[in-house]
Design an enzyme around this catalytic site. Structure first.
Site, PDB file in Angstrom:
ATOM      1  N   THR A  53       0.788  -1.224   0.000  1.00 50.45           N
ATOM      2  CA  THR A  53       0.000   0.000   0.000  1.00 50.45           C
ATOM      3  C   THR A  53       0.822   1.278   0.000  1.00 50.45           C
ATOM      4  O   THR A  53       0.274   2.334  -0.228  1.00 50.45           O
ATOM      5  CB  THR A  53      -0.908   0.023   1.245  1.00 50.45           C
ATOM      6  OG1 THR A  53      -0.085  -0.225   2.370  1.00 50.45           O
ATOM      7  CG2 THR A  53      -1.990  -1.031   1.165  1.00 50.45           C
ATOM      8  N   TYR A 101       5.352 -21.648  -5.727  1.00 56.66           N
ATOM      9  CA  TYR A 101       4.605 -20.736  -4.850  1.00 56.66           C
ATOM     10  C   TYR A 101       3.295 -21.415  -4.438  1.00 56.66           C
ATOM     11  O   TYR A 101       2.335 -21.428  -5.198  1.00 56.66           O
ATOM     12  CB  TYR A 101       4.359 -19.423  -5.598  1.00 56.66           C
ATOM     13  CG  TYR A 101       3.962 -18.245  -4.739  1.00 56.66           C
ATOM     14  CD1 TYR A 101       3.540 -18.382  -3.420  1.00 56.66           C
ATOM     15  CD2 TYR A 101       4.016 -16.954  -5.263  1.00 56.66           C
ATOM     16  CE1 TYR A 101       3.185 -17.275  -2.656  1.00 56.66           C
ATOM     17  CE2 TYR A 101       3.665 -15.841  -4.514  1.00 56.66           C
ATOM     18  CZ  TYR A 101       3.244 -16.017  -3.211  1.00 56.66           C
ATOM     19  OH  TYR A 101       2.894 -14.919  -2.468  1.00 56.66           O
ATOM     20  N   LYS A 161       2.590 -19.526   0.936  1.00 60.58           N
ATOM     21  CA  LYS A 161       1.800 -18.371   1.370  1.00 60.58           C
ATOM     22  C   LYS A 161       1.076 -18.738   2.647  1.00 60.58           C
ATOM     23  O   LYS A 161       0.369 -19.754   2.702  1.00 60.58           O
ATOM     24  CB  LYS A 161       0.800 -17.992   0.267  1.00 60.58           C
ATOM     25  CG  LYS A 161      -0.182 -16.878   0.594  1.00 60.58           C
ATOM     26  CD  LYS A 161       0.461 -15.564   0.984  1.00 60.58           C
ATOM     27  CE  LYS A 161       1.437 -15.030  -0.021  1.00 60.58           C
ATOM     28  NZ  LYS A 161       2.045 -13.749   0.325  1.00 60.58           N
ATOM     29  N   ASP A 164       5.384 -17.025   4.168  1.00 63.36           N
ATOM     30  CA  ASP A 164       5.022 -15.607   4.059  1.00 63.36           C
ATOM     31  C   ASP A 164       3.585 -15.378   4.513  1.00 63.36           C
ATOM     32  O   ASP A 164       2.645 -15.534   3.732  1.00 63.36           O
ATOM     33  CB  ASP A 164       5.186 -15.158   2.597  1.00 63.36           C
ATOM     34  CG  ASP A 164       4.725 -13.726   2.383  1.00 63.36           C
ATOM     35  OD1 ASP A 164       4.521 -12.997   3.372  1.00 63.36           O
ATOM     36  OD2 ASP A 164       4.573 -13.329   1.215  1.00 63.36           O
ATOM     37  N   ASN A 218       8.326  -7.782   1.310  1.00 62.29           N
ATOM     38  CA  ASN A 218       7.810  -7.002   0.193  1.00 62.29           C
ATOM     39  C   ASN A 218       6.642  -6.149   0.684  1.00 62.29           C
ATOM     40  O   ASN A 218       5.791  -5.724  -0.074  1.00 62.29           O
ATOM     41  CB  ASN A 218       7.351  -7.889  -0.969  1.00 62.29           C
ATOM     42  CG  ASN A 218       6.217  -8.792  -0.605  1.00 62.29           C
ATOM     43  OD1 ASN A 218       6.440  -9.934  -0.183  1.00 62.29           O
ATOM     44  ND2 ASN A 218       4.985  -8.331  -0.742  1.00 62.29           N
ATOM     45  N   HIS A 226       9.671 -10.524  -5.715  1.00 59.56           N
ATOM     46  CA  HIS A 226       8.254 -10.694  -5.381  1.00 59.56           C
ATOM     47  C   HIS A 226       7.419 -10.875  -6.652  1.00 59.56           C
ATOM     48  O   HIS A 226       7.800 -10.453  -7.737  1.00 59.56           O
ATOM     49  CB  HIS A 226       7.802  -9.434  -4.640  1.00 59.56           C
ATOM     50  CG  HIS A 226       6.332  -9.290  -4.474  1.00 59.56           C
ATOM     51  ND1 HIS A 226       5.563  -8.431  -5.237  1.00 59.56           N
ATOM     52  CD2 HIS A 226       5.481  -9.900  -3.619  1.00 59.56           C
ATOM     53  CE1 HIS A 226       4.297  -8.512  -4.838  1.00 59.56           C
ATOM     54  NE2 HIS A 226       4.224  -9.396  -3.869  1.00 59.56           N
ATOM     55  N   SER A 227       6.257 -11.476  -6.471  1.00 55.68           N
ATOM     56  CA  SER A 227       5.332 -11.619  -7.596  1.00 55.68           C
ATOM     57  C   SER A 227       3.901 -11.431  -7.138  1.00 55.68           C
ATOM     58  O   SER A 227       3.529 -11.828  -6.040  1.00 55.68           O
ATOM     59  CB  SER A 227       5.501 -13.020  -8.198  1.00 55.68           C
ATOM     60  OG  SER A 227       4.313 -13.479  -8.783  1.00 55.68           O
ATOM     61  N   ASN A 228       3.105 -10.799  -8.000  1.00 52.37           N
ATOM     62  CA  ASN A 228       1.643 -10.867  -7.909  1.00 52.37           C
ATOM     63  C   ASN A 228       1.171 -11.716  -9.088  1.00 52.37           C
ATOM     64  O   ASN A 228       1.984 -12.131  -9.908  1.00 52.37           O
ATOM     65  CB  ASN A 228       1.030  -9.465  -8.027  1.00 52.37           C
ATOM     66  CG  ASN A 228       1.025  -8.720  -6.702  1.00 52.37           C
ATOM     67  OD1 ASN A 228       1.581  -7.652  -6.582  1.00 52.37           O
ATOM     68  ND2 ASN A 228       0.380  -9.289  -5.715  1.00 52.37           N
ATOM     69  N   HIS A 274       3.686 -16.331  -9.713  1.00 53.09           N
ATOM     70  CA  HIS A 274       2.353 -16.964  -9.650  1.00 53.09           C
ATOM     71  C   HIS A 274       2.083 -17.771 -10.930  1.00 53.09           C
ATOM     72  O   HIS A 274       0.973 -18.261 -11.114  1.00 53.09           O
ATOM     73  CB  HIS A 274       1.266 -15.884  -9.531  1.00 53.09           C
ATOM     74  CG  HIS A 274       1.114 -15.266  -8.165  1.00 53.09           C
ATOM     75  ND1 HIS A 274       2.129 -14.627  -7.524  1.00 53.09           N
ATOM     76  CD2 HIS A 274       0.041 -15.176  -7.337  1.00 53.09           C
ATOM     77  CE1 HIS A 274       1.686 -14.151  -6.350  1.00 53.09           C
ATOM     78  NE2 HIS A 274       0.423 -14.482  -6.211  1.00 53.09           N
ATOM     79  N   ARG A 300      -8.862  -5.056  -7.578  1.00 52.23           N
ATOM     80  CA  ARG A 300      -8.595  -6.262  -6.802  1.00 52.23           C
ATOM     81  C   ARG A 300      -9.167  -6.060  -5.399  1.00 52.23           C
ATOM     82  O   ARG A 300      -8.859  -5.067  -4.739  1.00 52.23           O
ATOM     83  CB  ARG A 300      -7.086  -6.523  -6.734  1.00 52.23           C
ATOM     84  CG  ARG A 300      -6.777  -7.741  -5.891  1.00 52.23           C
ATOM     85  CD  ARG A 300      -5.328  -8.138  -5.943  1.00 52.23           C
ATOM     86  NE  ARG A 300      -5.096  -9.186  -4.949  1.00 52.23           N
ATOM     87  CZ  ARG A 300      -3.938  -9.787  -4.750  1.00 52.23           C
ATOM     88  NH1 ARG A 300      -2.896  -9.476  -5.494  1.00 52.23           N
ATOM     89  NH2 ARG A 300      -3.809 -10.714  -3.825  1.00 52.23           N
TER      90      ARG A 300
HETATM   91  O1  GKR Z   1      -1.370 -13.250  -4.547  1.00 54.53           O
HETATM   92  O2  GKR Z   1      -2.398 -13.545  -2.667  1.00 54.53           O
HETATM   93  C1  GKR Z   1      -1.412 -13.211  -3.307  1.00 54.53           C
HETATM   94  C2  GKR Z   1      -0.174 -12.757  -2.603  1.00 54.53           C
HETATM   95  O3  GKR Z   1      -0.365 -12.756  -1.226  1.00 54.53           O
HETATM   96  C3  GKR Z   1       0.251 -11.404  -3.055  1.00 54.53           C
HETATM   97  O4  GKR Z   1      -0.819 -10.503  -2.981  1.00 54.53           O
HETATM   98  C4  GKR Z   1       1.422 -10.845  -2.307  1.00 54.53           C
HETATM   99  O5  GKR Z   1       1.666  -9.541  -2.737  1.00 54.53           O
HETATM  100  O6  GKR Z   1       2.683 -12.689  -3.187  1.00 54.53           O
HETATM  101  C5  GKR Z   1       2.702 -11.555  -2.510  1.00 54.53           C
HETATM  102  C6  GKR Z   1       3.636 -11.574  -1.320  1.00 54.53           C
HETATM  103  O7  GKR Z   1       4.661 -12.180  -1.429  1.00 54.53           O
HETATM  104  O8  GKR Z   1       3.363 -10.917  -0.322  1.00 54.53           O
HETATM  105 MG    MG Z   2       5.444 -11.479   0.477  1.00 54.25          MG
END
Ligand code: GKR
Ligand code: MG
Length: 421
Positions: free
Chosen positions: A103, A148, A192, A220, A268, A319-321, A348, A401
């Site tokens: 954010t 992941y 996650k 994470d 991240n 990092h990835s979204n 992802h 989102r």
């Molecule tokens: O895709 O739900 C998700 C992840 O939690 C993502 O929003 C995060 O930004 O993958 C990310 C992370 O490493 O925090």
């Molecule tokens: Mg993370």
């Protein structure tokens, strides 16, 4: 090569939606479609560059304003392009949560990113060199990624099962990892968390350790735990995790945990912009920064981040979204040219079934993506797929989102808390 500038004549921005499984995280669950914006940068040399970014409403509005502001700029003048974008966004540059849980990233850098990537793509085509050459040259010919893993439901409510099945318990996560590693060959695993109570997530990590004795493991929970809970998890998983990512919110909470944690903390969430680096270093909040060119201002500024991490002895991961092929190509070109990016990157990728790039170029071999050596990013847009995913965007009705809102539409009692446990 002549010194003639290559001027931007138009920046086309196309929002797209692609199917996304019900992946759980601490703020809710992924909606049935993930959104991205595809940038196609046309130039007076007849070359077009590609970029990819988020497509939330506010971000799209800023991209559109920036697209207008950069017409006429030379694709080699990225500094001037950033200045033009900063100038256009002046007064409308408050950070917004475009990346789910991230954010406080710089709005200017988030908006610059896809245009900078597209400029580098054009530069690569103009010079006949891959983008990695424009970033200092590849130091590896394939970029390793991690598997992941996500807690998830078998299907979106009312939808068809996605093929991966439910994953709410350790044995189901192990099965998910086994399938993902069998298909992609990943040599590291990221779980996650922040979804189940911490002791259950620790049990999942222990089960993964038994099933994969040699794979580096990461967890994470996206800042779902108090410092006290974080220290309990960290000490309980001593010798098991290669790093613990964002266990608790804020630089001070992370510093508190870091002092007592046997493994490095990664982030991240609390270091996502340049002005957060100095306090993070001073407080010793983190040992590893996850870079992400989508909010660090593109590939060149991500190399700057890499240099700062190197200088201050911080590790570097990525990092990835949820993302498509243009982003993966950019991540691979960047990682190839970043010597101190020594951790397997996040992606992802295995969770998606649709794309906008022509298939075949990006592939995983033993968990790593061979770096394209053709000019630019190395990927080409598939115009039919782009049109189909744009149609899907128009049809699906999702414009931002909102993992929490979607979760609450299914479970009205769902509460978000950071920290939650
Ligand atoms: O895709 O739900 C998700 C992840 O939690 C993502 O929003 C995060 O930004 O993958 C990310 C992370 O490493 O925090
Ligand atoms: Mg993370």
């Amino acid at each position: 090569m002549s010194g003639r500038p290559i001027r931007i004549t138009r920046a086309r921005i196309t929002p797209v939606a692609f199917a996304d499984p019900p992946l759980l995280n601490t703020v809710g669950v992924h909606q049935p479609y993930a959104l991205r914006a595809i940038v196609q940068l046309d130039t007076d040399a007849g070359l077009t560059g590609l970029g990819e970014t988020y497509a939330d409403t506010k971000h799209l509005e800023r991209l559109t304003a920036a697209a207008d502001a950069i017409v006429g700029q030379d694709v080699f003048a990225v500094n001037a392009i950033r200045a033009a974008i900063a100038d256009r966004l002046h007064g409308d540059d408050a950070a917004v949560g475009t990346a789910g849980m991230i954010t406080s990233a710089s709005a200017v850098d988030q908006v610059l990113s896809p245009f900078e990537v597209a400029c580098l793509d054009v530069q690569g085509h103009a010079t006949g060199r891959p983008v990695s050459d424009l970033l200092g040259g590849a130091v590896r010919d394939a970029v390793p990624f991690s598997a992941y893993l996500f807690y998830k439901w078998a299907a979106h409510p009312g939808g068809e099962p996605d093929g991966w099945g439910e994953a709410l318990y350790p044995d189901q996560l192990v099965a998910q990892a086994q399938r993902m590693i069998a298909e992609y060959g990943f040599t590291a695993i990221k779980q996650k968390g922040g979804v189940r109570p911490p002791e259950e997530e620790m049990a999942a990590i222990e089960a993964l350790r038994v099933a994969f004795p040699d794979h580096p493991l990461r967890l994470d929970p996206n800042a779902a735990w108090t410092p006290e809970t974080s220290v309990k998890v960290a000490t309980g998983l001593a010798g098991v995790l290669e790093y613990l990512e964002d266990p608790t919110p804020g630089l001070d909470g992370m510093a508190d945990v870091a002092r007592q944690s046997p493994m490095p903390l990664a982030t991240n969430m609390c270091v996502v912009a340049f002005d957060q680096l100095a306090p993070a270093v001073a407080k010793q909040s983190v040992g590893v920064v996850l870079s992400d060119h989508h909010y660090w201002g593109g590939l060149q500024r991500s190399r700057l981040l890499a240099g700062i991490c190197d200088t201050f002895g911080l590790g570097l991961s990525m990092h990835s979204n949820s993302h498509l092929g243009i982003s993966l190509a950019a991540m691979v070109q960047l990682a190839a040219a970043t010597p101190n990016l020594t951790y397997a990157c996040d992606t992802h990728w295995p969770w998606k079934t649709e794309d906008v790039v022509e298939p075949g170029v990006l592939r995983f071999v033993d968990g790593a993506v061979p770096v394209p050596t053709t000019p630019g990013l190395g990927v080409r847009i598939d115009e039919d797929s782009l049109a189909a995913l744009h149609e899907q965007y128009l049809r699906c009705g999702i414009r931002d989102r909102d993992d929490t809102g979607y979760m609450r539409s299914i479970d009205p009692t769902f509460r978000v808390g950071s920290p939650r446990w």
